[in-house]
Design an enzyme around this catalytic site. Structure first.
Site, PDB file in Angstrom:
ATOM      1  N   CYS A 113      32.581  39.165  48.658  1.00 17.85           N
ATOM      2  CA  CYS A 113      32.114  40.035  47.580  1.00 17.85           C
ATOM      3  C   CYS A 113      30.612  40.330  47.665  1.00 17.85           C
ATOM      4  CB  CYS A 113      32.449  39.426  46.227  1.00 17.85           C
ATOM      5  SG  CYS A 113      34.221  39.148  45.984  1.00 17.85           S
ATOM      6  N   HIS A 250      28.098  43.002  41.073  1.00 17.60           N
ATOM      7  CA  HIS A 250      29.453  42.925  41.616  1.00 17.60           C
ATOM      8  C   HIS A 250      30.422  42.870  40.450  1.00 17.60           C
ATOM      9  CE1 HIS A 250      33.062  41.670  43.519  1.00 17.60           C
ATOM     10  NE2 HIS A 250      32.961  40.394  43.150  1.00 17.60           N
ATOM     11  N   ASN A 280      38.348  43.963  40.646  1.00 12.22           N
ATOM     12  CA  ASN A 280      37.436  43.380  41.627  1.00 12.22           C
ATOM     13  C   ASN A 280      37.786  43.950  42.998  1.00 12.22           C
ATOM     14  OD1 ASN A 280      36.013  41.803  43.450  1.00 12.22           O
ATOM     15  ND2 ASN A 280      36.475  39.858  42.428  1.00 12.22           N
TER      16      ASN A 280
END
Length: 323
Positions: A113, A250, A280
Site C-alpha cells: 500500500c 492511503h 482499499n
C-alpha cells in the site's frame, strides 16, 4: 535546483461495481457493519480482460492526455503494484508496450500500500539525478484476485483500480515555495510481516496465495507510523500541519485516516477521502484520490499536498509536494 513537478494525472477503474449489499450474498456481513468500521460503501472489481497492466496503461494515457504530452516525451515508467500481470516481466514493461513506448525503460516497485509513495520518491531521485526528464508514476492493482472470498475480515476491504501522475524535471529556487516534490520520508520494518501478508509466492508455495491480515494489529500500529513519517517531512521542510492544503492519505480505512488527521491537527475539510467509493486499492489508492481531487478542482496549482501510506511488511512513508 531541479524539482519533480506534477504535469498530469489520470485514473482508471474496472467496469464492475460491487456494493456492500452485493457482499452480503457472499459472506456473513452487512452494509452497516462495513460502513461503520471502514467507511467503505462500494469498490470496483476487475472483470475478464481487465488486468493491472490494462488499468495502469489507461490511467497513464489519461495522464498524458491531460498533460498535453505523448509517450515519446516519457523517459521512464515506474509502476507500483503487488498484483502484477506476471511474475515477470515487470508490469511497467507491459504498460510500456501497451502505450507504444520503445525507448527509455520501466520497472516495478513493490511496497504494497506504500508503493505509490515509494515510486514517487524513486522517480524524484531519477529526475534530480539527471537520468530522466519525465516519468510516469503509476499505482495499479487487482487485489480482488488475491482475496479469499470466504474471509469476511478481508474480502470486504479491497478493490481494484489504477492511478497515475507524470513528473517532470523543472528548475526551482530551492525553497518550499517551489512546485514539485519537496521531500520524501520512507520506512520499513520486516518484523511486522505476519500482521499483513500473502500466504504464497513463487519461491515458497509456487502459488499466488491469498491476503491475510491481523486487522487490529494493523490499526494499532498505523496511526503512530503514519504520523511519524509526516512529522519527519514537516521537520525536513520547516513546515507544519497548518501549511498543508490537502492531506491525501492511503485509503485503507476511514477510522485510520480520521485518527491520523486528528493527531496531526489537520481538519477534516483538508483531507481527501475516496475509500467510500473505491475501497482499499493498495498502491492505486493515493493516485486515484489525487485524480479525484485534482479532477474536481479541489487540488489546485500551488497547493501544498501531503501524501502518506502504510502497507504490509510493514512499509510506510510520506511525500510532501507542491502541486
Amino acid at each position: 535546483m531541479i524539482r519533480s513537478v506534477v504535469r498530469g494525472f489520470g485514473a482508471s477503474l474496472p467496469k464492475r461495481v460491487m456494493t456492500n449489499r452485493d457482499l452480503e450474498t457472499l459472506v456473513e456481513t452487512s452494509d452497516e457493519w462495513i460502513v461503520q468500521r471502514t467507511g467503505i460503501k462500494q469498490r470496483y472489481i476487475a472483470g475478464e480482460g481487465e488486468t493491472t497492466a490494462s488499468l495502469g496503461a489507461a490511467a497513464a494515457q489519461e495522464a498524458l492526455d491531460r498533460a498535453g504530452l505523448t509517450i515519446a516525451d516519457i523517459d521512464l515508467i515506474i509502476c507500483a503494484t503487488s498484483t502484477p500481470d506476471n511474475t515477470f516481466p515487470a508490469t511497467a514493461v507491459n504498460i510500456q508496450n501497451r502505450l507504444g513506448m520503445h525507448h527509455g525503460f520501466g520497472f516495478d516497485v513493490q511496497a504494497v500500500c506504500s508503493g505509490f509513495v515509494y515510486a514517487v520518491a524513486t522517480a524524484d531521485l531519477y529526475i534530480r539525478g539527471g537520468m530522466a526528464k519525465r516519468v510516469i508514476v503509476i499505482g495499479a492493482e487487482t487485489f480482488s484476485r488475491i482475496l479469499d472470498w470466504t474471509d469476511r475480515t478481508t474480502c470486504v476491504l479491497f478493490g481494484d483500480g489504477a492511478g497515475a501522475i507524470i513528473l517532470e524535471g523543472q528548475e526551482g529556487e530551492g525553497t518550499i515555495a517551489d512546485r514539485g516534490v519537496l521531500t520524501s520520508n520512507l520506512r520499513s520494518d520486516g518484523v511486522h510481516r505476519e500482521k499483513l501478508y500473502v500466504d504464497g509466492g513463487p519461491s515458497t508455495t509456487g502459488t499466488v496465495g491469498h491476503l491475510r491480515m491481523e486487522g487490529r494489529e494493523v490499526f494499532k500500529h498505523a496511526v503512530g507510523m503514519i504520523t511519524d513519517v509526516i512529522e519527519g517531512a514537516f521537520n525536513a521542510t520547516g513546515t507544519t500541519a497548518d501549511d498543508v492544503d490537502w492531506l491525501v492519505p492511503h485509503q485503507a480505512n476511514k477510522r485510520i485516516i480520521d485518527a491520523s488527521a486528528k493527531k496531526l491537527g489537520i481538519p477534516d475539510e483538508k483531507v481527501v477521502i475516496t475509500v467510500d467509493k473505491h475501497g482499499n486499492t493498495s498502491a492505486a489508492s493515493i493516485p486515484l484520490a489525487l485524480a479525484t481531487a485534482a479532477g474536481d478542482g479541489r487540488i489546485k496549482q500551488g497547493d501544498l499536498v501531503m501524501l502518506e501510506a502504510m502497507g504490509g511488511g510493514f512499509t510506510w512513508g510520506a511525500v510532501l509536494l507542491r502541486w
